[in-house]
Design an enzyme around this catalytic site. Structure first.
Site, mmCIF file in Angstrom:
data_model
loop_
_atom_site.group_PDB
_atom_site.id
_atom_site.type_symbol
_atom_site.label_atom_id
_atom_site.label_comp_id
_atom_site.label_asym_id
_atom_site.label_seq_id
_atom_site.Cartn_x
_atom_site.Cartn_y
_atom_site.Cartn_z
ATOM 1 N N ALA A 62 0.845 -1.200 0.000
ATOM 2 C CA ALA A 62 0.000 0.000 0.000
ATOM 3 C C ALA A 62 0.879 1.249 0.000
ATOM 4 O O ALA A 62 1.971 1.247 0.575
ATOM 5 C CB ALA A 62 -0.880 0.004 1.239
ATOM 6 N N GLY A 107 0.266 -5.152 0.784
ATOM 7 C CA GLY A 107 -0.789 -5.214 -0.232
ATOM 8 C C GLY A 107 -0.319 -5.842 -1.536
ATOM 9 O O GLY A 107 -1.125 -6.415 -2.275
ATOM 10 N N GLU A 110 -0.753 -9.360 -0.947
ATOM 11 C CA GLU A 110 -2.202 -9.633 -0.951
ATOM 12 C C GLU A 110 -2.748 -9.680 -2.379
ATOM 13 O O GLU A 110 -3.617 -10.503 -2.698
ATOM 14 C CB GLU A 110 -2.938 -8.582 -0.119
ATOM 15 N N GLU A 130 2.548 -4.659 7.835
ATOM 16 C CA GLU A 130 1.422 -3.883 8.364
ATOM 17 C C GLU A 130 1.392 -3.797 9.883
ATOM 18 O O GLU A 130 1.189 -2.724 10.462
ATOM 19 C CB GLU A 130 0.079 -4.490 7.882
HETATM 20 N N1 COA Z 1 4.453 3.524 -0.383
HETATM 21 C C1 COA Z 1 4.855 4.666 -0.964
HETATM 22 N N2 COA Z 1 6.081 4.826 -1.514
HETATM 23 C C2 COA Z 1 6.908 3.773 -1.462
HETATM 24 C C3 COA Z 1 6.558 2.540 -0.887
HETATM 25 C C4 COA Z 1 5.253 2.431 -0.322
HETATM 26 N N3 COA Z 1 4.801 1.292 0.228
HETATM 27 N N4 COA Z 1 7.586 1.679 -0.990
HETATM 28 C C5 COA Z 1 8.564 2.353 -1.635
HETATM 29 N N5 COA Z 1 8.166 3.609 -1.918
HETATM 30 C C6 COA Z 1 8.911 4.662 -2.618
HETATM 31 C C7 COA Z 1 9.957 5.291 -1.712
HETATM 32 O O1 COA Z 1 9.381 6.331 -0.938
HETATM 33 C C8 COA Z 1 10.933 5.819 -2.738
HETATM 34 O O2 COA Z 1 10.419 7.007 -3.305
HETATM 35 P P1 COA Z 1 11.407 8.279 -3.571
HETATM 36 O O3 COA Z 1 12.457 7.752 -4.510
HETATM 37 O O4 COA Z 1 10.518 9.311 -4.170
HETATM 38 O O5 COA Z 1 11.976 8.639 -2.233
HETATM 39 C C9 COA Z 1 10.902 4.756 -3.844
HETATM 40 O O6 COA Z 1 9.661 4.074 -3.680
HETATM 41 C C10 COA Z 1 12.017 3.731 -3.748
HETATM 42 O O7 COA Z 1 11.995 3.186 -2.438
HETATM 43 P P2 COA Z 1 13.262 3.168 -1.460
HETATM 44 O O8 COA Z 1 12.749 3.092 -0.065
HETATM 45 O O9 COA Z 1 14.183 4.307 -1.792
HETATM 46 O O10 COA Z 1 13.941 1.802 -1.908
HETATM 47 P P3 COA Z 1 14.845 0.841 -1.013
HETATM 48 O O11 COA Z 1 15.402 -0.166 -1.941
HETATM 49 O O12 COA Z 1 15.795 1.651 -0.186
HETATM 50 O O13 COA Z 1 13.824 0.133 0.029
HETATM 51 C C11 COA Z 1 11.812 -1.037 0.650
HETATM 52 C C12 COA Z 1 12.839 -0.715 -0.458
HETATM 53 C C13 COA Z 1 10.701 -1.866 0.037
HETATM 54 C C14 COA Z 1 12.505 -1.806 1.779
HETATM 55 C C15 COA Z 1 11.267 0.289 1.228
HETATM 56 O O14 COA Z 1 10.869 1.107 0.139
HETATM 57 C C16 COA Z 1 10.067 0.110 2.129
HETATM 58 O O15 COA Z 1 10.221 -0.321 3.258
HETATM 59 N N6 COA Z 1 8.861 0.454 1.639
HETATM 60 C C17 COA Z 1 7.647 0.415 2.429
HETATM 61 C C18 COA Z 1 7.104 -0.999 2.517
HETATM 62 C C19 COA Z 1 5.834 -1.051 3.325
HETATM 63 O O16 COA Z 1 5.807 -0.746 4.474
HETATM 64 N N7 COA Z 1 4.766 -1.485 2.640
HETATM 65 C C20 COA Z 1 3.500 -1.832 3.225
HETATM 66 C C21 COA Z 1 2.680 -0.723 3.679
HETATM 67 S S1 COA Z 1 1.244 -1.374 4.532
#
Ligand code: COA
Length: 239
Positions: A62, A107, A110, A130
């Protein structure tokens, strides 16, 4: 430009999430585009559907920016407007597969679980972030994971294990096959072509009878199975 691309490979429909710069985070705009794709002719006339993402991410879940400060009313509106797309994917009549590389979180997982089969390559990284964020998987996750792996493992995956890899997901029964890096889509398409060769009504009715099983008593489920047989036995080519 749409955040979800739809194309055809013969009778197979390929649905690709196209928000790579945000690791295919599932914003409501993306969910809305996915809903449009589900209603498209390319998808509706296909024999099988493959959902995929990019190399770095099937989907990182999400869009966390949209989760902040949601009122209860906004949550209700969300499920009415775009949050029902996961159930719509699950309800597709034709067989569906997900081809997964990279992050497949929250998500995103999911969404993959809403398809019938999941083909993951060795780079796939799974997890349910989550609960650590103070919420829960709420796009069908608690239901589908529990039905797939049982309640104890579902709790383990959602409460104890921030991440698990493709091999672990295979051992848990969450994915169908693990394939070498970069070959998930190719393998999913290969399986899709095989599924597309099955008699379409038999494949669809079998899928739907299995999906109805957890909702039915055994007696009702057996009746569904027999009625479905009665229907299918009248179709061309059935013995
Ligand atoms: N929602 C919104 N934006 C997201 C996202 C999410 N779930 N996951 C990644 N992004 C965005 C980041 O903000 C970043 O944007 P930016 O370049 O404008 O700053 C871009 O995608 C790349 O992500 P980044 O975090 O820089 O990559 P990474 O390789 O360092 O880390 C993850 C990858 C997946 C570990 C990390 O992005 C993350 O933890 N994301 C959230 C996952 C999450 O909690 N999802 C479930 C929500 S219920």
């Amino acid at each position: 430009m749409s955040l979800v691309e739809v194309s055809r490979d013969g009778v197979v429909c390929v649905v690709r999430l196209r928000r790579e710069e945000k690791l295919n985070a599932l914003s409501s705009a993306l969910e809305s585009d996915l809903k449009d794709v589900l209603a498209s002719d390319e998808l509706r006339t296909s024999a099988c559907v493959v959902v995929t993402g990019g190399e770095r991410a099937f989907s990182a879940g999400a869009d966390v920016n949209e989760l902040r400060d949601r009122t209860p009313e906004a949550v209700v509106d969300y499920y009415r407007e775009t949050g029902d797309v996961y159930e719509r994917v699950a309800a597709l009549p034709q067989p569906t597969l997900s081809a997964i590389s990279g992050y497949c979180l929250g998500g995103g997982l999911e969404l993959a679980l809403a398809t019938d089969f999941r083909i993951a390559d060795e780079t796939a990284a799974f997890g349910f972030p989550e609960v650590a964020l103070g919420i829960l998987p709420s796009s069908g996750g608690t239901q589908r994971v529990t039905r797939l792996v049982g309640p104890a493992r579902a709790k383990e995956l959602m409460l104890l294990r921030p991440r698990f890899d493709a091999r672990e997901a295979l051992a848990y029964g969450l994915v169908t096959e693990v394939v070498p890096d970069g070959t998930a889509l190719g393998r999913a398409l290969e399986l899709a072509r095989g599924l597309a060769e099955l008699p379409p009504l038999a494949a669809s009715v079998t899928k739907q009878a299995i999906d109805a099983m957890p909702e039915s008593s055994q007696a009702a489920g057996i009746l569904i199975e027999r009625l479905a047989y009665g229907l299918l036995s009248q179709t061309e080519g059935a013995p």
